[in-house]
Design a protein around this motif. Structure first.
Motif, PDB file in Angstrom:
ATOM      1  N   SER A   1       0.827  -1.219  -0.123  1.00 14.58           N
ATOM      2  CA  SER A   1      -0.071  -0.085   0.041  1.00 14.58           C
ATOM      3  C   SER A   1       0.852   1.161  -0.081  1.00 14.58           C
ATOM      4  CB  SER A   1      -0.875   0.038   1.272  1.00 14.58           C
ATOM      5  OG  SER A   1      -1.346   1.042   1.532  1.00 14.58           O
TER       6      SER A   1
ATOM      7  N   ILE B   1       3.104   4.376   0.412  1.00 14.07           N
ATOM      8  CA  ILE B   1       4.521   4.709   0.054  1.00 14.07           C
ATOM      9  C   ILE B   1       5.409   3.483  -0.203  1.00 14.07           C
ATOM     10  CG2 ILE B   1       6.562   5.424   1.036  1.00 14.07           C
ATOM     11  CD1 ILE B   1       4.747   7.458   3.040  1.00 14.07           C
TER      12      ILE B   1
ATOM     13  N   ASP C   1       4.678  -7.683   3.165  1.00 13.67           N
ATOM     14  CA  ASP C   1       3.504  -7.053   3.754  1.00 13.67           C
ATOM     15  C   ASP C   1       2.582  -8.035   4.482  1.00 13.67           C
ATOM     16  OD1 ASP C   1       1.980  -4.200   2.755  1.00 13.67           O
ATOM     17  OD2 ASP C   1       0.694  -5.587   4.163  1.00 13.67           O
TER      18      ASP C   1
ATOM     19  N   ASN D   1       9.742   0.209   5.672  1.00 19.44           N
ATOM     20  CA  ASN D   1       8.487   1.104   5.536  1.00 19.44           C
ATOM     21  C   ASN D   1       7.479   0.897   6.288  1.00 19.44           C
ATOM     22  OD1 ASN D   1       6.947   3.100   3.806  1.00 19.44           O
ATOM     23  ND2 ASN D   1       6.010   1.020   3.296  1.00 19.44           N
TER      24      ASN D   1
END
Ligand SMILES: NC(=O)c1ccc[n+]([C@@H]2O[C@H](COP(=O)([O-])OP(=O)(O)OC[C@H]3O[C@@H](n4cnc5c(N)ncnc54)[C@H](O)[C@@H]3O)[C@@H](O)[C@H]2O)c1
Length: 137
Positions: A15, A17, A36, A89
């Motif tokens: 998702s 950035i 993820d 991230n």
């Protein structure tokens, strides 16, 4: 192409950035390990990268878990032969994360586990592979 023949591992790449970074790094020539906790979202990013002509694979990992982080780094090595770019991230901003008085302790712990410990674990297991001499890969 600034990342030709490089391998990038991006956490939270399902998702926002992380996904946009996956698409950008792939355009610059990198193979992407899309990490993820959300399998559907991660799979979508892989499809988008491939549709754009890039190379990508998905690995499910919860960055707050040491075993998952070890396994995502091992997957980068197995799938693409090494690791050059580590983008820690993944992060959350929980809907119940409020001020000190009204935030539950469990929400505080979850937020720190993902946002802080997740970066530590990514570095702990990812940096040794990033630093490995190419000949040792
Ligand atoms: N968007 C902003 O304005 C902004 C500003 C400052 C910082 N950030 C930080 O940048 C990062 C990305 O932000 P975003 O807006 O793209 O977020 P986002 O919510 O769009 O994406 C985060 C992704 O991380 C994944 N994720 C959540 N917990 C995870 C876990 N434990 N393990 C693995 N994956 C997990 C989610 O499934 C999601 O796909 C976050 O760390 C965020 O805190 C964002």
């Amino acid at each position: 192409m600034r990342l030709r023949n490089k391998v990038a591992l991006i956490t939270g790449a399902g998702s926002g950035i992380g996904r946009e970074s996956a698409l950008l790094f792939a355009r610059e020539g990198a193979a992407i390990l899309v990490v993820d906790v959300n399998e559907h979202a991660g799979g979508e990013t892989v499809v988008l990268v491939k549709q754009a002509g890039g190379r990508a694979a998905y690995c499910r990992a919860d960055v707050s878990k040491g075993g998952d982080c070890q396994q995502m780094v091992a997957r980068a090595e197995k799938e693409f032969g090494g690791l050059n770019v580590l983008f820690n991230n993944a992060g959350i901003m929980h809907a119940k994360d409020d001020d000190a008085i009204s935030t539950d302790e469990a929400i505080w712990d979850l937020t720190l586990d993902v946002n802080a410990k997740g970066v530590f674990l990514g570095c702990k297991y990812g940096i040794p592979l990033c630093s490995a001499p190419a000949a040792a890969r």
